[in-house]
Design a protein around this motif. Sequence first.
Motif, PDB file in Angstrom:
ATOM      1  N   THR A  79     -35.856  27.927  32.838  1.00 60.03           N
ATOM      2  CA  THR A  79     -35.680  28.815  33.978  1.00 60.03           C
ATOM      3  C   THR A  79     -34.295  28.567  34.538  1.00 60.03           C
ATOM      4  O   THR A  79     -33.956  27.439  34.905  1.00 60.03           O
ATOM      5  N   PRO A 109     -28.277  40.464  29.386  1.00 60.31           N
ATOM      6  CA  PRO A 109     -29.567  41.112  29.667  1.00 60.31           C
ATOM      7  C   PRO A 109     -29.588  42.512  29.044  1.00 60.31           C
ATOM      8  O   PRO A 109     -28.545  43.111  28.800  1.00 60.31           O
ATOM      9  N   THR A 110     -30.794  43.014  28.788  1.00 63.99           N
ATOM     10  CA  THR A 110     -30.928  44.396  28.309  1.00 63.99           C
ATOM     11  C   THR A 110     -31.247  45.275  29.512  1.00 63.99           C
ATOM     12  O   THR A 110     -32.071  44.925  30.362  1.00 63.99           O
ATOM     13  N   ILE A 111     -30.557  46.401  29.579  1.00 58.11           N
ATOM     14  CA  ILE A 111     -30.743  47.345  30.676  1.00 58.11           C
ATOM     15  C   ILE A 111     -31.234  48.653  30.080  1.00 58.11           C
ATOM     16  O   ILE A 111     -30.566  49.251  29.243  1.00 58.11           O
ATOM     17  N   THR A 112     -32.432  49.067  30.499  1.00 51.85           N
ATOM     18  CA  THR A 112     -33.057  50.268  29.969  1.00 51.85           C
ATOM     19  C   THR A 112     -33.288  51.259  31.098  1.00 51.85           C
ATOM     20  O   THR A 112     -33.927  50.920  32.102  1.00 51.85           O
ATOM     21  N   LYS A 128     -34.757  49.194  34.114  1.00 55.02           N
ATOM     22  CA  LYS A 128     -35.500  47.967  33.861  1.00 55.02           C
ATOM     23  C   LYS A 128     -34.516  46.980  33.255  1.00 55.02           C
ATOM     24  O   LYS A 128     -33.829  47.297  32.283  1.00 55.02           O
ATOM     25  N   ILE A 129     -34.427  45.789  33.840  1.00 56.98           N
ATOM     26  CA  ILE A 129     -33.508  44.766  33.365  1.00 56.98           C
ATOM     27  C   ILE A 129     -34.329  43.582  32.872  1.00 56.98           C
ATOM     28  O   ILE A 129     -35.132  43.019  33.618  1.00 56.98           O
ATOM     29  N   ASP A 130     -34.138  43.224  31.614  1.00 53.97           N
ATOM     30  CA  ASP A 130     -34.817  42.077  31.012  1.00 53.97           C
ATOM     31  C   ASP A 130     -33.779  41.055  30.578  1.00 53.97           C
ATOM     32  O   ASP A 130     -32.694  41.415  30.138  1.00 53.97           O
ATOM     33  N   ASP A 131     -34.141  39.775  30.696  1.00 54.22           N
ATOM     34  CA  ASP A 131     -33.252  38.708  30.261  1.00 54.22           C
ATOM     35  C   ASP A 131     -34.053  37.729  29.421  1.00 54.22           C
ATOM     36  O   ASP A 131     -35.283  37.649  29.541  1.00 54.22           O
ATOM     37  N   ASN A 132     -33.351  36.967  28.587  1.00 54.69           N
ATOM     38  CA  ASN A 132     -34.027  35.994  27.742  1.00 54.69           C
ATOM     39  C   ASN A 132     -34.419  34.738  28.517  1.00 54.69           C
ATOM     40  O   ASN A 132     -35.205  33.936  28.043  1.00 54.69           O
ATOM     41  N   LYS A 134     -35.976  33.153  32.234  1.00 56.85           N
ATOM     42  CA  LYS A 134     -36.551  33.393  33.552  1.00 56.85           C
ATOM     43  C   LYS A 134     -35.521  32.942  34.560  1.00 56.85           C
ATOM     44  O   LYS A 134     -34.676  32.076  34.281  1.00 56.85           O
ATOM     45  N   THR A 135     -35.563  33.503  35.765  1.00 56.74           N
ATOM     46  CA  THR A 135     -34.587  33.135  36.767  1.00 56.74           C
ATOM     47  C   THR A 135     -35.258  32.655  38.051  1.00 56.74           C
ATOM     48  O   THR A 135     -36.373  33.044  38.370  1.00 56.74           O
TER      49      THR A 135
END
Length: 139
Positions: A79, A109-112, A128-132, A134-135
């Motif tokens: 994290t 991050p991927t931005i969709t 939707k923003i996903d990252d590898n 956790k933050t």
Amino acid sequence: MIKKEDFIIYFPDSALYQNAYLHIDQSDSVESPLNSRHLFINNNNIFKNRVDIFIEPVGIPDSLLDKASIVSCDENNYTSYGGEIFEHFITTKINWFGDYAVMIDTVPPTITPVSFSNKANTSKILFKIDDNLKTAGKA
């Protein structure tokens, strides 16, 4: 304040609910060659106020320091708490004791796009923003 050669932990006034006994250890053996030294803080207490942690990014090239962050390590789960460069350390604030290391995050991050709306003088775009990783914290 606890200060060693390659890390500092700063406890502001009233950071802990009660006195705590700490066992702090370090290891050069970490899973990723891009990690610097691993810091172990063994105690299950949480903080009343966040604590500043500074870890020297040992073995990380200067060209990658802008991608460095402090991560908490729980087995193979990381994290990110983010991080800023301060002198020769990466620093951030943490909420509880645990295992921490400096890690390089080179995967963007991927931005969709989810939706776009242009109704009644209101424009709205949802992503939707996903990252590898956790933050937490400032990450």
